[in-house]
Design a protein around this motif. Sequence first.
Motif, PDB file in Angstrom:
ATOM      1  N   ALA A 113     -10.697   0.752   2.313  1.00 16.72           N
ATOM      2  CA  ALA A 113      -9.774   0.360   3.373  1.00 16.72           C
ATOM      3  C   ALA A 113      -8.445   1.104   3.310  1.00 16.72           C
ATOM      4  O   ALA A 113      -7.706   1.131   4.280  1.00 16.72           O
ATOM      5  CB  ALA A 113      -9.517  -1.136   3.301  1.00 16.72           C
ATOM      6  N   CYS A 114      -8.169   1.721   2.201  1.00 17.66           N
ATOM      7  CA  CYS A 114      -6.867   2.362   2.020  1.00 17.66           C
ATOM      8  C   CYS A 114      -6.970   3.868   2.238  1.00 17.66           C
ATOM      9  O   CYS A 114      -7.893   4.518   1.743  1.00 17.66           O
ATOM     10  CB  CYS A 114      -6.341   2.085   0.613  1.00 17.66           C
ATOM     11  N   CYS A 115      -5.956   4.421   2.947  1.00 23.12           N
ATOM     12  CA  CYS A 115      -5.959   5.867   3.183  1.00 23.12           C
ATOM     13  C   CYS A 115      -5.543   6.638   1.939  1.00 23.12           C
ATOM     14  O   CYS A 115      -5.879   7.797   1.782  1.00 23.12           O
ATOM     15  CB  CYS A 115      -5.040   6.210   4.346  1.00 23.12           C
ATOM     16  N   GLU A 119       2.470   7.838   2.412  1.00 20.71           N
ATOM     17  CA  GLU A 119       3.375   6.943   3.123  1.00 20.71           C
ATOM     18  C   GLU A 119       3.825   5.793   2.232  1.00 20.71           C
ATOM     19  O   GLU A 119       3.212   5.483   1.230  1.00 20.71           O
ATOM     20  CB  GLU A 119       2.686   6.347   4.375  1.00 20.71           C
ATOM     21  N   SER A 120       4.836   5.099   2.721  1.00 20.64           N
ATOM     22  CA  SER A 120       5.343   3.909   2.046  1.00 20.64           C
ATOM     23  C   SER A 120       4.216   2.889   1.923  1.00 20.64           C
ATOM     24  O   SER A 120       3.340   2.797   2.778  1.00 20.64           O
ATOM     25  CB  SER A 120       6.490   3.331   2.876  1.00 20.64           C
ATOM     26  N   ALA A 121       4.267   2.094   0.900  1.00 22.02           N
ATOM     27  CA  ALA A 121       3.249   1.059   0.679  1.00 22.02           C
ATOM     28  C   ALA A 121       3.576  -0.224   1.438  1.00 22.02           C
ATOM     29  O   ALA A 121       2.930  -1.245   1.231  1.00 22.02           O
ATOM     30  CB  ALA A 121       3.110   0.774  -0.813  1.00 22.02           C
ATOM     31  N   ILE A 137     -10.036  -7.417   5.059  1.00 18.84           N
ATOM     32  CA  ILE A 137      -9.316  -6.168   4.823  1.00 18.84           C
ATOM     33  C   ILE A 137      -9.187  -5.392   6.119  1.00 18.84           C
ATOM     34  O   ILE A 137     -10.160  -5.178   6.831  1.00 18.84           O
ATOM     35  CB  ILE A 137     -10.048  -5.313   3.766  1.00 18.84           C
ATOM     36  N   LYS A 138      -7.954  -4.991   6.437  1.00 20.31           N
ATOM     37  CA  LYS A 138      -7.703  -4.153   7.610  1.00 20.31           C
ATOM     38  C   LYS A 138      -7.457  -2.741   7.125  1.00 20.31           C
ATOM     39  O   LYS A 138      -6.709  -2.519   6.185  1.00 20.31           O
ATOM     40  CB  LYS A 138      -6.468  -4.653   8.355  1.00 20.31           C
ATOM     41  N   CYS A 139      -8.066  -1.792   7.792  1.00 21.64           N
ATOM     42  CA  CYS A 139      -7.870  -0.396   7.414  1.00 21.64           C
ATOM     43  C   CYS A 139      -6.516   0.089   7.894  1.00 21.64           C
ATOM     44  O   CYS A 139      -6.062  -0.281   8.973  1.00 21.64           O
ATOM     45  CB  CYS A 139      -8.964   0.479   8.010  1.00 21.64           C
ATOM     46  N   GLU A 140      -5.913   0.920   7.079  1.00 20.68           N
ATOM     47  CA  GLU A 140      -4.664   1.547   7.477  1.00 20.68           C
ATOM     48  C   GLU A 140      -4.977   2.593   8.530  1.00 20.68           C
ATOM     49  O   GLU A 140      -6.019   3.228   8.504  1.00 20.68           O
ATOM     50  CB  GLU A 140      -4.005   2.213   6.266  1.00 20.68           C
ATOM     51  N   ASN A 141      -4.050   2.811   9.419  1.00 23.34           N
ATOM     52  CA  ASN A 141      -4.264   3.775  10.481  1.00 23.34           C
ATOM     53  C   ASN A 141      -3.205   4.863  10.379  1.00 23.34           C
ATOM     54  O   ASN A 141      -2.323   4.964  11.215  1.00 23.34           O
ATOM     55  CB  ASN A 141      -4.207   3.066  11.836  1.00 23.34           C
TER      56      ASN A 141
END
Length: 159
Positions: A113-115, A119-121, A137-141
């Motif tokens: 789920a994590c790119c 970028e900032s966390a 879990i939402k995927c980062e875009n």
Amino acid sequence: MYRIGELAKQCEVKTDTLRFYEKHGLLSPSSRTDSGYRIYTENDAERLRFILRAKAVGFTLAEISELLSIELDKSNWACADVKGMVDSKLAHVEAKIAELKFFQVSLQRLSNACCGGPESAEHCSILEALETNTDNIKCENHDHHHDDSQYTKNCQRKG
């Protein structure tokens, strides 16, 4: 007859291991020389090999101690007693494997789920999932230069 170093070398363990087993009552030298050196017999060597084989299949020192007491008094124990110990240990190992598989799936889901970008966390999907519920879990875009098809596939699968 073996001195401690000879027995340790023969069984490919350190002398400290033999002293440790002695301290915990699993193994003791048959005798000592006048100068205090430990002397082990072939029976002691067999006992050590028993301990090492039991340890190699996952038994704890307490369990090995119990097995040794059975080994020394076989006529007063049933085969079912020994099998019961093994089956209990097996059930414990199977439960641990199931727990580890759950950890593996959960960690893989978090990782997918994590790119993993620079970028900032602040909006990190891993941290958000741990703050709430890992099942949602939402995927980062984030826009990164990577294989977008794999990233999209991971997000569709999990998000």
